[in-house]
Design a protein around this motif. Structure first.
Motif, mmCIF file in Angstrom:
data_model
loop_
_atom_site.group_PDB
_atom_site.id
_atom_site.type_symbol
_atom_site.label_atom_id
_atom_site.label_comp_id
_atom_site.label_asym_id
_atom_site.label_seq_id
_atom_site.Cartn_x
_atom_site.Cartn_y
_atom_site.Cartn_z
ATOM 1 N N PRO A 541 0.828 -1.202 0.000
ATOM 2 C CA PRO A 541 0.000 0.000 0.000
ATOM 3 C C PRO A 541 0.868 1.260 0.000
ATOM 4 C CG PRO A 541 -0.775 -1.578 1.634
ATOM 5 C CD PRO A 541 0.550 -2.064 1.159
ATOM 6 N N VAL A 542 0.519 2.211 -0.869
ATOM 7 C CA VAL A 542 1.270 3.465 -0.986
ATOM 8 C C VAL A 542 0.292 4.616 -0.814
ATOM 9 C CG1 VAL A 542 2.774 4.882 -2.422
ATOM 10 C CG2 VAL A 542 2.919 2.385 -2.562
ATOM 11 N N VAL A 543 0.554 5.463 0.172
ATOM 12 C CA VAL A 543 -0.316 6.588 0.497
ATOM 13 C C VAL A 543 0.442 7.880 0.237
ATOM 14 C CG1 VAL A 543 -1.653 7.741 2.307
ATOM 15 C CG2 VAL A 543 -1.487 5.236 2.272
ATOM 16 N N GLY A 544 -0.173 8.796 -0.501
ATOM 17 C CA GLY A 544 0.417 10.115 -0.736
ATOM 18 C C GLY A 544 -0.416 11.188 -0.056
ATOM 19 N N ALA A 618 -6.880 10.292 8.198
ATOM 20 C CA ALA A 618 -7.365 9.537 7.046
ATOM 21 C C ALA A 618 -6.338 8.494 6.608
ATOM 22 C CB ALA A 618 -7.687 10.482 5.891
ATOM 23 N N ALA A 619 -5.052 8.844 6.661
ATOM 24 C CA ALA A 619 -3.997 7.890 6.287
ATOM 25 C C ALA A 619 -3.984 6.699 7.238
ATOM 26 C CB ALA A 619 -2.636 8.584 6.286
ATOM 27 N N ARG A 620 -4.135 6.958 8.524
ATOM 28 C CA ARG A 620 -4.176 5.858 9.498
ATOM 29 C C ARG A 620 -5.385 4.957 9.223
ATOM 30 N NH1 ARG A 620 -0.923 6.808 14.201
ATOM 31 N NH2 ARG A 620 -2.152 5.223 15.259
ATOM 32 N N HIS A 621 -6.532 5.587 8.928
ATOM 33 C CA HIS A 621 -7.741 4.825 8.632
ATOM 34 C C HIS A 621 -7.532 3.976 7.377
ATOM 35 C CE1 HIS A 621 -12.431 4.914 8.192
ATOM 36 N NE2 HIS A 621 -11.958 3.716 8.422
ATOM 37 N N TYR A 622 -6.987 4.584 6.329
ATOM 38 C CA TYR A 622 -6.761 3.871 5.070
ATOM 39 C C TYR A 622 -5.811 2.684 5.264
ATOM 40 C CZ TYR A 622 -5.336 2.941 0.256
ATOM 41 O OH TYR A 622 -5.064 2.329 -0.945
ATOM 42 N N LEU A 623 -4.697 2.913 5.929
ATOM 43 C CA LEU A 623 -3.722 1.833 6.128
ATOM 44 C C LEU A 623 -4.305 0.679 6.930
ATOM 45 C CD1 LEU A 623 -0.367 3.711 6.826
ATOM 46 C CD2 LEU A 623 -0.922 2.306 4.849
ATOM 47 N N LEU A 669 -14.831 4.139 4.640
ATOM 48 C CA LEU A 669 -13.998 5.221 4.127
ATOM 49 C C LEU A 669 -14.283 5.357 2.638
ATOM 50 C CD1 LEU A 669 -11.720 7.283 4.742
ATOM 51 C CD2 LEU A 669 -10.085 5.523 4.032
ATOM 52 N N VAL A 670 -15.023 6.375 2.254
ATOM 53 C CA VAL A 670 -15.391 6.591 0.857
ATOM 54 C C VAL A 670 -14.225 7.241 0.123
ATOM 55 C CG1 VAL A 670 -16.993 7.757 -0.711
ATOM 56 C CG2 VAL A 670 -17.823 6.799 1.452
ATOM 57 N N ILE A 679 -20.675 5.635 -9.651
ATOM 58 C CA ILE A 679 -20.369 4.487 -8.794
ATOM 59 C C ILE A 679 -19.611 4.996 -7.578
ATOM 60 C CG2 ILE A 679 -19.130 2.301 -8.579
ATOM 61 C CD1 ILE A 679 -19.506 1.844 -11.540
ATOM 62 N N HIS A 680 -20.069 4.622 -6.400
ATOM 63 C CA HIS A 680 -19.336 4.921 -5.171
ATOM 64 C C HIS A 680 -18.291 3.825 -4.938
ATOM 65 C CE1 HIS A 680 -22.225 8.006 -4.318
ATOM 66 N NE2 HIS A 680 -23.237 7.153 -4.179
ATOM 67 N N THR A 681 -17.119 4.211 -4.463
ATOM 68 C CA THR A 681 -16.087 3.244 -4.056
ATOM 69 C C THR A 681 -15.706 3.543 -2.611
ATOM 70 O OG1 THR A 681 -14.376 4.695 -4.982
ATOM 71 C CG2 THR A 681 -15.167 2.895 -6.371
ATOM 72 N N ALA A 682 -15.534 2.498 -1.840
ATOM 73 C CA ALA A 682 -15.231 2.688 -0.411
ATOM 74 C C ALA A 682 -14.513 1.476 0.129
ATOM 75 C CB ALA A 682 -16.519 2.934 0.384
ATOM 76 N N LEU A 683 -13.823 1.675 1.230
ATOM 77 C CA LEU A 683 -13.261 0.591 2.027
ATOM 78 C C LEU A 683 -14.083 0.488 3.301
ATOM 79 C CD1 LEU A 683 -9.468 1.403 1.596
ATOM 80 C CD2 LEU A 683 -10.786 -0.319 0.368
ATOM 81 N N ALA A 684 -14.303 -0.725 3.784
ATOM 82 C CA ALA A 684 -15.142 -0.921 4.965
ATOM 83 C C ALA A 684 -14.770 -2.247 5.616
ATOM 84 C CB ALA A 684 -16.621 -0.895 4.585
ATOM 85 N N ARG A 685 -15.469 -2.572 6.693
ATOM 86 C CA ARG A 685 -15.214 -3.831 7.404
ATOM 87 C C ARG A 685 -16.530 -4.520 7.737
ATOM 88 N NH1 ARG A 685 -10.001 -4.397 9.312
ATOM 89 N NH2 ARG A 685 -8.730 -2.512 9.196
#
Length: 886
Positions: A541-544, A618-623, A669-670, A679-685
């Motif tokens: 994973p690469v976050v900018g 947001a970076a912590r959430h994404y990772l 996290l949308v 189209i919506h894209t999101a990460l979730a659990r």
């Protein structure tokens, strides 16, 4: 490896193990494990082809000397069948969990009295003791591992089930111990049931730098007693001269071996009984405990030492042996020279009695934990310049702009105390134009702070949370990229690639720096930074993160990120004001180039946030979605899902309303909300498990898929596939957008990306039809077809068709409709036909014809997904590659 029996022994054991590991393997890392006394050492041999794994039996390697295996038996003559089955099952479960391919040995310590065991390690290679497994199974393990490496399946090799073991086999390791290191005589036994693997021959001089194993004597028999009796005869026939070996010890072992009484420390307890002639150390003399090379004397003649002081270090069998003073005394004489090879029992030095008070004082003086030597003081003073506090004016200007320093952002991102900084003492390569004092004070770390820290370690543990962090420092030369700056990024990118660590990049800065004078570079286009950074894509994973101004080279690195998080006040562009003006394109302020509002709308920015604190959060959430399953989670009230879709099938609604009622609380996290609105894209659990989410958006074009939405969804599927996230697709679409205007935007190529991407998915895919599921667009959102997902379910509001119902009626019943005059009569027929089509294509009918798997209560959707995720597998990355259609 060292056994530590008290806390006092720990520092010395740790340092010696670290030194040995660094010397032997170039890596000084250590780990600690529980010491088990009285245990048996059992290992299970397995072989796998990446899909199937079978066990080839177990070996008993309990008889050891100095933690090195000496005698191995297959199968274990004392292991009961129940415990044997549990060990084999544990090995197979571990091997299958990773899709094991090749030979492997899973090693365990067994407490037979308690009936339990612990896992030690896996050796993914051929073992020294593989010979006993070959003897009892009749298999050639060397050939088998070559066949598997060449791609053969186990079934093709006749290994569709575990082989039947025949009899017992014992391997005796014949090792060199001491002597002249020349094999003057080397006669080994032969005959039925006797096998010898060796590289030795008479006249050979074995090197003391490597393992002292001279030969492996392997003996087989129908019963264990037969193999032991044959071993006694074979060892009696073994004759080796010129090098002292352990053959005598092996003969005595063979004469009294009782497998039931063995444990890993048994031989050490009975060694003097088996070899009464072992050299005893003279309390006033230091003798070599084993043959080897004397690395160093830690003392000199005349030194006064206390009991326990390190006197010398001896290297034997790749291990360093620290020889300590048995008592207080004075070093009278050194008997050998460092670097010399010595025999076991050879005198190294002599101690004479010395004054107790002087010895104690010498030891106390050597250990001053509070002493600061001049070299350490220089480091302390030099390191102070790297801190933000060393440049208060720069920090004040930064804070006045509402921005944070690079180190403040890193401190917020990484868990407290976890960050280790690489290259902190670097300065700009400008010594030809600036003084050393100026460079140290004003170019700390050469404008970029790099290192490794833990992110979310409290939730996922230290190992899963380690993350490479690179933060350009805009207060140092405007965060530009210089020579040492590039060297630091290249170093960190290499570590991220090698160690498979995620990367977070704070990218604020102005690109290349022309002012470095110490490096003979003209254009600097040869640097590997950009290629190395791009090569991480899909690997980790690469976050900018962008705040303030991010232009040129900094923006190029930012653009290679999986996700870009930017503040509302940021500007992002491939060229800053100077480059734009230099290209003759006009004069612009930095704020006019790539403002966040523009870059969010065109899809460059995935997450638009208010400030750097929000960006770090947001970076912590994404990772977190790529660090494993969350151990604790809160379930939502799923009954709210029943009211997400309106009863009126023609009424639009916001499908995002389904997300908080479907996924774990506060987990959604949308991404890329400003782009591709269809189209919506999101990460979730779901129950702590991370997933990727696709959701049709009926508020935009009725959920029809246009070019931007297709691009957004296809890239998101690639992201999930690369990092192993299952995908949940919530479908409500009338299909792909059509018409002359949309085709002018290369719609054919854009929407086909969905099919090509889905065809290469390795992650489980789950489709949930909320309402409309029409045509090719619905197939694309179901990974290519309704039977492609692990399951496809629909809510009671689901409706299906090869195209939209209204369009299907107008095309299919054109003659019937045109036969009636325009007006209420034709409209009534049209509505009746639409209702008939809806009845035919409703979800219940689709389930009855098995075109979908089930129709479910919307409130049960979370339960279906949780159970599906629990049983679905993520396949290894495929060799299949595809050419993106756009």
């Amino acid at each position: 490896m060292r056994a530590v029996l008290s806390v006092d022994e720990l520092p010395a054991a740790f340092e010696r193990c670290r030194s040995e590991a660094q010397s032997a393997f170039g890596v000084g890392g250590l780990y600690v494990e529980r010491l088990m006394r009285g245990a048996r050492h059992i290992e299970v041999q397995v072989i796998g082809d990446g899909q199937e794994v079978i066990a080839l039996g177990e070996r008993d390697c309990t008889l050891q000397r100095r933690f090195q295996k000496l005698v191995e038996m297959a199968p274990s003559p004392v292991l009961d069948e129940a415990l044997r089955g549990r060990l084999v099952d544990a090995a197979l479960r571990m091997a299958k969990a990773v899709g094991y391919r090749g030979l492997g040995t899973f090693e365990f310590l067994v407490d037979a009295a308690r009936g339990d065991f612990v896992f030690i390690e896996t050796n993914p290679r051929l073992q020294v003791e593989h010979t006993v497994t070959e003897e009892v199974t009749g298999l050639d393990l060397v050939q088998l591992q070559i066949e598997v490496a060449a791609g053969r399946r186990l079934a093709d090799l006749g290994l569709d089930k575990p082989p039947t073991e025949q009899g017992f086999a014992i391997q005796w390791r014949i090792n060199g111990e001491a002597g002249g290191w020349r094999l003057d005589r080397f006669d080994l036994p032969a005959g039925p049931g006797v096998r010898v693997d060796t590289h030795g021959l008479a006249g050979m001089a074995p090197s003391p730098h490597y393992d002292s194993l001279l030969a492996k004597l392997v003996v087989r028999g129908a019963r264990f007693e037969d193999a032991l009796r044959r071993s006694q005869r074979a060892l009696a026939e073994t004759r080796i001269e010129g090098v002292t070996t352990n053959v005598g010890l092996l003969r005595r072992l063979a004469g009294r071996l009782e497998p039931a009484e063995l444990h890993t420390g048994w031989l050490e307890e009975h060694l003097t009984e088996l070899l009464p002639s072992i050299v005893e150390a003279d309390p006033q003399q230091l003798r070599a405990p084993t043959a080897g090379r004397l690395l160093q004397f830690s003392v000199a003649a005349g030194d006064v030492v206390a009991a326990g002081t390190e006197l010398a270090v001896l290297e034997a069998m790749k291990m360093e042996h620290v020889l300590a003073a048995p008592r207080d005394g004075r070093v009278a004489a050194l008997a050998v020279a460092p670097g010399q090879f010595v025999d076991a029992g050879q005198l190294l030095l002599t101690l004479e009695p010395a004054n107790q008070a002087r010895a104690t004082a010498s030891r106390a003086q050597a250990l001053d934990p509070d002493g600061i030597r001049p070299d350490l003081q220089r480091l302390i003073e030099r390191s102070a310049f790297t801190a933000d506090a060393a440049r208060p004016e720069a920090m004040a200007r930064r804070h006045a702009q509402g921005l944070r320093s690079a180190r403040e952002n890193i401190a917020d991102l990484c868990d407290a105390g976890s960050f280790i900084e690489y290259g902190a003492l670097a300065v700009a390569a400008q010594s030809r134009r600036r003084t050393p004092e100026d460079l140290i004070a004003n170019t700390p770390a050469d404008g970029i702070v790099t290192g490794i820290g833990a992110v979310n370690g409290g939730d996922f543990g230290e190992e899963q949370s380690r993350t490479v962090v690179m933060a350009y420092d805009a207060t140092v030369l405007a965060g530009t990229q210089g020579a040492r700056n590039h060297a630091k990024t290249d170093r960190m990118l290499g570590i991220a690639a090698e160690q498979k660590l995620p990367l977070v990049l704070f990218a604020e800065g102005g690109g290349g720096r022309p002012g470095d004078t110490d490096v003979p570079v003209v254009a600097g286009l040869h640097v590997p930074t950009f290629a190395s950074h791009a090569a991480l894509s899909g690997q980790v994973p690469v976050v900018g993160i962008a705040a303030g101004r991010c232009f040129a080279g900094n923006a190029a690195l930012l653009g290679c990120s999986d996700v870009i998080i930017a503040t509302r006040a940021s500007n992002i562009g491939m060229g800053g004001p100077a480059m734009v003006e230099g290209g003759g394109l006009g004069v612009f302020k930095a704020e006019q180039i790539g403002p966040a509002s523009v870059q969010h709308g065109n899809g460059v920015i995935d997450l638009l946030v208010d400030d750097e604190a929000a960006a770090v959060a947001a970076a912590r959430h994404y990772l977190s979605f790529f660090q494993g399953r969350m151990p604790q989670w809160t379930a939502p009230d799923t009954r709210a899902l029943r009211s997400v879709v309106p009863e009126n099938r023609l009424r639009v609604y916001d499908s995002r309303a389904a997300l908080p009622a479907l996924f774990d609380a506060a987990s959604v996290l949308v991404l890329r909300s400003g782009f591709g609105a269809g189209i919506h894209t999101a990460l979730a659990r779901i129950e702590g498990r991370p997933v990727g989410v696709l959701a049709s958006n009926p508020l935009h074009l009725g959920g029809a898929i246009d070019a931007d939405a297709a691009d957004k969804a296809a890239r998101f599927m690639q992201l999930c596939n690369a990092h192993g996230l299952p995908i949940v697709s919530l479908i409500d679409t009338p299909g792909f957008m059509v018409g002359p205007d949309i085709e002018a935007q290369a719609q054919v190529r854009h929407v086909s990306r969905l099919f090509v991407t889905a065809g290469a998915l390795r992650v489980p895919f789950f489709a949930v039809v909320l309402r409309k599921s029409y045509g090719l667009g619905a197939m694309a959102l179901a990974a290519g077809g309704l039977h492609r997902p692990v399951f496809t379910v629909a809510w009671p509001t689901g409706e299906f068709g090869a195209m939209g119902l209204e369009g299907a009626v107008r095309l299919g019943y054109r003659k019937e409709l045109e036969a009636l005059p325009a007006g209420p009569q034709r409209e009534a027929l049209f509505q009746r036909l639409v209702a008939q089509q809806y009845s035919n294509g409703e979800a219940l009918n689709l389930a009855a014809t098995l075109e979908i798997d089930a129709v479910i209560d919307p409130a049960e959707t979370r339960g279906w997904l949780a159970r599906g995720l629990a049983s679905a597998i993520i396949r290894p990355l495929p060799n299949h590659r595809f050419v993106d259609t756009w």
